[in-house]
Design an enzyme around this catalytic site. Sequence first.
Site, PDB file in Angstrom:
ATOM      1  NE  ARG A  45       2.070  -8.308   3.613  1.00  0.00           N
ATOM      2  CZ  ARG A  45       1.739  -8.788   4.810  1.00  0.00           C
ATOM      3  NH1 ARG A  45       0.488  -8.749   5.223  1.00  0.00           N
ATOM      4  NH2 ARG A  45       2.664  -9.287   5.594  1.00  0.00           N
ATOM      5  N   GLY A  46       3.508  -3.069   0.327  1.00  0.00           N
ATOM      6  CA  GLY A  46       3.308  -1.615   0.413  1.00  0.00           C
ATOM      7  C   GLY A  46       2.938  -0.899  -0.867  1.00  0.00           C
ATOM      8  CG  ASP A 102       6.283   0.842   0.126  1.00  0.00           C
ATOM      9  OD1 ASP A 102       7.452   0.516  -0.189  1.00  0.00           O
ATOM     10  OD2 ASP A 102       5.735   0.426   1.172  1.00  0.00           O
ATOM     11  CE  LYS A 133      10.867   6.933   5.469  1.00  0.00           C
ATOM     12  NZ  LYS A 133      10.899   6.112   6.694  1.00  0.00           N
ATOM     13  CG  PHE A 154       7.573   4.724  10.588  1.00  0.00           C
ATOM     14  CD1 PHE A 154       8.593   3.876  10.161  1.00  0.00           C
ATOM     15  CD2 PHE A 154       6.274   4.244  10.626  1.00  0.00           C
ATOM     16  CE1 PHE A 154       8.303   2.562   9.777  1.00  0.00           C
ATOM     17  CE2 PHE A 154       5.983   2.941  10.251  1.00  0.00           C
ATOM     18  CZ  PHE A 154       7.003   2.095   9.830  1.00  0.00           C
ATOM     19  CG  ASP A 161       2.873  -2.076   7.190  1.00  0.00           C
ATOM     20  OD1 ASP A 161       3.695  -1.844   6.282  1.00  0.00           O
ATOM     21  OD2 ASP A 161       3.120  -2.823   8.156  1.00  0.00           O
TER      22      ASP A 161
HETATM   23  P1  IMP Z   1      14.838  -0.267   2.731  1.00  0.00           P
HETATM   24  O1  IMP Z   1      15.296  -1.634   2.347  1.00  0.00           O
HETATM   25  O2  IMP Z   1      15.462   0.195   4.015  1.00  0.00           O
HETATM   26  O3  IMP Z   1      15.011   0.750   1.617  1.00  0.00           O
HETATM   27  O4  IMP Z   1      13.329  -0.384   3.111  1.00  0.00           O
HETATM   28  C1  IMP Z   1      12.327  -0.251   2.207  1.00  0.00           C
HETATM   29  C2  IMP Z   1      11.061  -0.841   2.782  1.00  0.00           C
HETATM   30  O5  IMP Z   1      10.905  -0.509   4.155  1.00  0.00           O
HETATM   31  C3  IMP Z   1       9.857  -0.264   2.077  1.00  0.00           C
HETATM   32  O6  IMP Z   1       9.449  -1.132   1.060  1.00  0.00           O
HETATM   33  C4  IMP Z   1       8.824  -0.204   3.166  1.00  0.00           C
HETATM   34  O7  IMP Z   1       8.101  -1.407   3.152  1.00  0.00           O
HETATM   35  C5  IMP Z   1       9.594  -0.147   4.442  1.00  0.00           C
HETATM   36  N1  IMP Z   1       9.583   1.225   5.003  1.00  0.00           N
HETATM   37  C6  IMP Z   1      10.571   2.140   4.941  1.00  0.00           C
HETATM   38  N2  IMP Z   1      10.208   3.289   5.519  1.00  0.00           N
HETATM   39  C7  IMP Z   1       8.944   3.098   5.961  1.00  0.00           C
HETATM   40  C8  IMP Z   1       7.993   3.959   6.633  1.00  0.00           C
HETATM   41  O8  IMP Z   1       8.223   5.136   6.924  1.00  0.00           O
HETATM   42  N3  IMP Z   1       6.789   3.391   6.894  1.00  0.00           N
HETATM   43  C9  IMP Z   1       6.480   2.102   6.586  1.00  0.00           C
HETATM   44  N4  IMP Z   1       7.320   1.283   5.941  1.00  0.00           N
HETATM   45  C10 IMP Z   1       8.547   1.783   5.634  1.00  0.00           C
HETATM   46 MG    MG Z   2       8.196  -2.746   1.371  1.00  0.00          MG
END
Ligand code: IMP
Ligand code: MG
Length: 179
Positions: A45-46, A102, A133, A154, A161
């Site tokens: 949803r982000g 996001d 990141k 974070f 969210d």
């Molecule tokens: P990944 O699969 O570890 O790259 O995670 C990506 C997803 O994790 C993103 O689409 C976000 O929904 C969530 N996410 C990663 N970092 C954050 C954060 O700092 N705040 C909130 N959601 C996050």
């Molecule tokens: Mg996400």
Amino acid sequence: MDHSNYEIDEMISAKTIAARVESLAAEISECFADTDKLVVVGLLRGSFVFIADLVRELDLPVEVDFLEASSYGNAMESSREVRILKDIRGEIEGRDVLVVEDIVDTGYTMHHVLHLLEARNPAKLRVCALLDKPSRRETDVKIDWTGFEIPDEFVVGYGIDYAQRNRNLPYIGKVRFVK
Ligand code: IMP
Ligand code: MG
């Protein structure tokens, strides 16, 4: 630690985000200038706030679709196992596609989503992430456009969210836990 009590420190202002969205949209519009109708795929949803602002700045005919993937085991740490909860509605074979996310964190979500979409033979498949990141990356993913690189914090706001809260903040802030 008790994670229920936290404060949010502004990290990227609404004004800074708006300016960056405008410049990203200009670059994306140029890249897809010859495209008949670009398919913009937002990851739920982000990305919902970002995609809403981004598509309105695109100087192109666009179709908007959504995909929902889940990788979060709990509210703050990726489970690294990605599940597709909702697939896109449209066909993308032979089409130009832009995936809008996001945050790219470990990269597992994007890796999985790109693998899935690639198998459907789009003509062009590109990625735009509002936040990256890089220090957290555990997989190899190519992001074509990044809004902002951020440190390992974070963050919330502008669609993002913490345990389904704070998505409606107009800016991006970092979460700081307090006693
Ligand atoms: P990944 O699969 O570890 O790259 O995670 C990506 C997803 O994790 C993103 O689409 C976000 O929904 C969530 N996410 C990663 N970092 C954050 C954060 O700092 N705040 C909130 N959601 C996050
Ligand atoms: Mg996400």
